[in-house]
Design an enzyme around this catalytic site. Sequence first.
Site, PDB file in Angstrom:
ATOM      1  N   ASP A  49      -1.644  -1.580   6.045  1.00 54.68           N
ATOM      2  CA  ASP A  49      -2.234  -0.757   7.424  1.00 54.68           C
ATOM      3  C   ASP A  49      -4.049  -0.785   7.396  1.00 54.68           C
ATOM      4  O   ASP A  49      -4.071   0.398   8.575  1.00 54.68           O
ATOM      5  CB  ASP A  49      -1.496   0.892   7.480  1.00 54.68           C
ATOM      6  CG  ASP A  49      -2.283   2.065   6.376  1.00 54.68           C
ATOM      7  OD1 ASP A  49      -1.922   1.647   5.061  1.00 54.68           O
ATOM      8  OD2 ASP A  49      -2.620   2.777   7.009  1.00 54.68           O
ATOM      9  N   ASP A  85      -0.466   5.064   0.860  1.00 49.99           N
ATOM     10  CA  ASP A  85      -0.991   6.101   2.160  1.00 49.99           C
ATOM     11  C   ASP A  85      -0.314   5.156   3.391  1.00 49.99           C
ATOM     12  O   ASP A  85      -1.233   4.484   4.190  1.00 49.99           O
ATOM     13  CB  ASP A  85      -2.191   6.433   1.593  1.00 49.99           C
ATOM     14  CG  ASP A  85      -1.802   7.804   0.669  1.00 49.99           C
ATOM     15  OD1 ASP A  85      -1.150   8.229   0.913  1.00 49.99           O
ATOM     16  OD2 ASP A  85      -2.571   7.211  -0.316  1.00 49.99           O
ATOM     17  N   ASP A 120       0.779  -0.984   0.070  1.00 48.66           N
ATOM     18  CA  ASP A 120      -0.452  -0.015   0.158  1.00 48.66           C
ATOM     19  C   ASP A 120       1.204   0.973  -0.123  1.00 48.66           C
ATOM     20  O   ASP A 120       2.041   1.230   0.493  1.00 48.66           O
ATOM     21  CB  ASP A 120      -0.784  -0.107   0.992  1.00 48.66           C
ATOM     22  CG  ASP A 120      -2.044   1.262   1.282  1.00 48.66           C
ATOM     23  OD1 ASP A 120      -2.041   1.610   0.049  1.00 48.66           O
ATOM     24  OD2 ASP A 120      -1.887   1.719   2.388  1.00 48.66           O
TER      25      ASP A 120
END
Length: 222
Positions: free
Chosen positions: A173, A14, A12
């Site tokens: 996250d 961000d 991922d």
Amino acid sequence: MAHLRFDIIGLDLDGTLLDTSGDLAAAVNHALASAGRPLLTVEQVKPMIGGGARHMLAQGMAATGGCDDAELDVLHRRLLDYYEANISRLTHPYPHALDTLDRLAASGIRLAIVTNKLERFARAVLGDLALTDRFACIIGGDTMGPGNGKPSRKPIDAMIERCGGGTAAFVGDSIFDVAAAHAAGIPAVACRFGFLMQPVEELGADAIIDGFDQLIPTLERL
């Protein structure tokens, strides 16, 4: 690295590879200010990140009084325009991230980005930071068409296909990351340092890391 059985590692963007919170919070606050709303701190915005810009802004509007879809449409456009013009002023990779990517690439592992950020924005910020060439593919939230970003498995399947196939793991996250990876049948590693919407232990990941210096040993154990 002798025990690392993966051909592909997806990440991922961000809150995983990059700390984009400063620039994203600035974009949210630009939209909020234009509507006469109170501003939010970076820490308030962080849990709103992960589901795409509109999702992030909708949560920001909800936190400052709510809005209807028509107003959200207008403010979403303002947010995107501001973010595109200021996309990498405060953004930077997390500690040890680039060294870890170098070690993975040196061992022949193919690297990929799968994010819910619009693809053109993902490419822009990676380009500004001179990171684009590290990745075999970059898949954004709009790459697979409307409604096919994470938690859909489609971007993960596309990642594996575009990287030439093989065994893969995904690092992220959010619940979107873990759900997409598991839907595609691959393990997920969750980042405790990311933009968490909930306690990291509740994401259902196969492993948790506190920093990128733990990623390779963690992948070796999976």
